[in-house]
Structures are given as C-alpha cells and as structure tokens.
Design a protein around this motif. Structure first.
Motif, PDB file in Angstrom:
ATOM      1  N   GLU A 188      -7.575  -5.660   1.593  1.00  0.00           N
ATOM      2  CA  GLU A 188      -7.560  -4.367   2.280  1.00  0.00           C
ATOM      3  C   GLU A 188      -8.231  -4.508   3.640  1.00  0.00           C
ATOM      4  OE1 GLU A 188      -8.150  -1.716  -1.669  1.00  0.00           O
ATOM      5  OE2 GLU A 188      -8.255  -0.661   0.257  1.00  0.00           O
ATOM      6  N   TYR A 189      -7.523  -4.084   4.662  1.00  0.00           N
ATOM      7  CA  TYR A 189      -8.053  -4.188   6.020  1.00  0.00           C
ATOM      8  C   TYR A 189      -7.573  -2.979   6.810  1.00  0.00           C
ATOM      9  CZ  TYR A 189      -8.968  -6.094  10.686  1.00  0.00           C
ATOM     10  OH  TYR A 189      -9.408  -6.278  11.971  1.00  0.00           O
ATOM     11  N   ASN A 224      -7.616   0.182   6.163  1.00  0.00           N
ATOM     12  CA  ASN A 224      -6.877   1.089   5.283  1.00  0.00           C
ATOM     13  C   ASN A 224      -5.454   0.624   4.940  1.00  0.00           C
ATOM     14  OD1 ASN A 224      -9.034   2.867   5.102  1.00  0.00           O
ATOM     15  ND2 ASN A 224      -8.401   3.938   6.979  1.00  0.00           N
ATOM     16  N   LYS A 225      -5.183  -0.632   5.215  1.00  0.00           N
ATOM     17  CA  LYS A 225      -3.864  -1.161   4.846  1.00  0.00           C
ATOM     18  C   LYS A 225      -4.048  -2.298   3.858  1.00  0.00           C
ATOM     19  CE  LYS A 225      -1.201  -0.050   8.974  1.00  0.00           C
ATOM     20  NZ  LYS A 225      -0.565  -0.569  10.189  1.00  0.00           N
ATOM     21  N   LYS A 226      -3.064  -2.451   2.966  1.00  0.00           N
ATOM     22  CA  LYS A 226      -3.136  -3.524   1.976  1.00  0.00           C
ATOM     23  C   LYS A 226      -2.173  -4.646   2.350  1.00  0.00           C
ATOM     24  CE  LYS A 226      -4.687  -0.978  -2.051  1.00  0.00           C
ATOM     25  NZ  LYS A 226      -4.411  -0.555  -3.430  1.00  0.00           N
ATOM     26  N   THR A 236      -0.681  -8.298   0.962  1.00  0.00           N
ATOM     27  CA  THR A 236      -0.612  -9.232  -0.160  1.00  0.00           C
ATOM     28  C   THR A 236      -0.346 -10.627   0.369  1.00  0.00           C
ATOM     29  OG1 THR A 236       0.289  -7.479  -1.526  1.00  0.00           O
ATOM     30  CG2 THR A 236       0.528  -9.731  -2.356  1.00  0.00           C
TER      31      THR A 236
END
Lengths: 80, 191
Positions: free
Chosen positions: B152-153, B155-157, B159
């Motif tokens: 998570e960075y 507010n975005k994930k 993968t």
C-alpha cells in the motif's frame, strides 16, 4: 543448437535491403490480411461497384481497395 | 560440475514437459491445434504452457465454449528454441533483434509494429527457419492466486506479480516428441 550469429547476420542482411516502400508494403499487406480475417471464414468476391473501398487501420495507415481489381480468395483456418 | 551432472543438466534443459489447453471436444486430440488468432503474441504456431497451473487458468478463462477444457502434456525438444526466459544470452539477443527491427520499421513507415509483426518479420524476411520455437513470458493477469500481500502506497494497492507466466510457441512440429491427453476439467469462474 541455434547459431545466434548466423541469425543476426541473416536479419541484418534483410534489413539492409529494406526501403521505405518495401517495408510499408509488407506492413500494409500484413494489416490488410488481419483486417480481412476479422470478417471470419469465407471468400471475397467481386461486386459491380466501381467505388473503391477505403479501409482505415490507423491514423497514418490507410488502404484503398478498388473492388473490380481485387479478387482475393480468403479462407482463414478456424481460430484455435 | 562433474560430467554426469553436466550431462543431466543439459538433458533436463533440452527436453521440457509442457501443457497445451483446448476446449473439450468429442474426439481427443492427436496433435496440438495451431493458434491463428491475431492477438497471438508470437504469431501462428502451437502454444504451450510451462506450468500446469497456467494451463488450467487458460482453460477456465479462454477455453469455455463447451463448458469443459482439456489439457494435453507434451515432451518438447528445446535445442533449437529461442529461450528468452531462462537463457540470458538468448534473451539479450532476442531483445536486441526485436528493437533493431522495430526501429527500422518505425523509421521507414512511421508505424509501430506489433510483437506479432516483428516476429513475422524474423521468420519471413530474416528467414529464421531454424528457430523451431520461442519461450517467452508475461506476468499473470489474475493476482488472486499470488501468495504475497499487496503493497500500500499513497492509498493505492500495488501487487507484485512475482511469478512468471511462461509459454512456448512451436513453429516446427518436429520438436514435439510426445503429445498425450492429461486431464479434462469443468470450467469454473475465476472471479
């Protein structure tokens, strides 16, 4: 075992012979074939129109097919 | 490395077990079906998965027409195959040639070629007839099966798709040593 040097030599030789016209024609032919394959299995036949069919493949790549001078047989294999 | 170990390593890397997925049909296949789809990465050829898991995923995502898919197992001789995944020399070679042809096409035609067109160029104009197949990879599109937690960075994930999805396209049937039915499975919804 693959001879990479030989493969590169053959490719370089082919590239050295390419002109703007030769590469453009080759690419156009590929894309026209792809475009025609989107119609599915079948055969193209002549119709009585003299009007050319314009095919736009991208911003700079257009085809103009004059129907009366164009009578290819098209029979793609069933897509796997 | 002793001679036997070297020989074993050599043989193990030349003969690979690969998997071919198709819709389940009335009759079992006796040979793989060539893919003629225009979106086939490396042109017309017979496509195989390196990993059985990906063969199953492909069946569930793209071979659903009859509700069942089949997987066939093959032993493939990889001696005359361009291995862009596991062979560093081959990868660097392939990348160099790919970009060389792409640059030439762009310069002469003002058009970016597709990967398939580049590969067609190798075969048709470069007359690479001795290349019997290519091993290549992308990353899995479905992250559900990855065993790592997304980062998570801001507010975005994100993968990290750590697992390669490896495929082989075969142009010359002579390298397919065996082809046998492995399993038939019911298509399931992956989402």
């Amino acid at each position: 075992m693959l001879d990479l040097n030989n493969l590169e030599k053959k490719l370089d030789k082919a590239l050295a012979l390419e002109t703007k016209e030769s590469l453009t024609n080759w690419l156009k032919e590929k894309r026209l074939k792809k475009y025609l394959s989107s119609f599915g299995e079948g055969e193209l036949c002549q119709i009585s129109s003299e009007q050319p069919v314009k095919v736009k493949l991208s911003a700079s790549f257009n085809f103009e097919i004059k129907v009366n001078s164009f009578n290819p047989t098209y029979n793609p294999k069933l897509a796997a | 490395m002793c001679v036997i170990k070297k020989l074993k390593y050599y043989i193990c890397n030349l003969i690979r077990t690969l998997f071919h997925t198709q819709e389940s049909r009335v009759q079992k296949l006796t040979e793989p079906i060539p893919c003629t789809r225009d979106d086939a990465w490396l042109g017309e050829g017979k496509y195989f998965w390196y990993d059985l898991f990906d063969a199953e995923q492909w069946g569930n995502s793209s071979k659903r027409a009859t509700g069942f898919f089949e997987i066939y197992e093959s032993e493939v001789d990889c001696e005359d195959v361009l291995d862009t995944v596991f062979n560093e020399e081959h990868y660097n070679f392939w990348l160099k040639q790919l970009e060389k042809v792409a640059m030439k096409i762009i310069k002469k035609t003002n058009e970016k070629p597709t990967l398939k067109e580049l590969n067609d160029y190798f075969k048709e104009r470069g007359t690479w007839n001795e290349v019997c197949g290519i091993i290549f990879q992308d990353l899995p599109t479905n992250n559900k099966h990855l065993l790592v937690k997304p980062i998570e960075y801001k507010n975005k994930k994100f993968t990290f798709a750590y697992r390669k999805r490896v495929q082989m396209v075969i142009y010359d049937d002579k390298i397919i040593r065996t082809f046998a039915f492995l399993t038939k499975e019911k298509c399931i919804n992956l989402n």
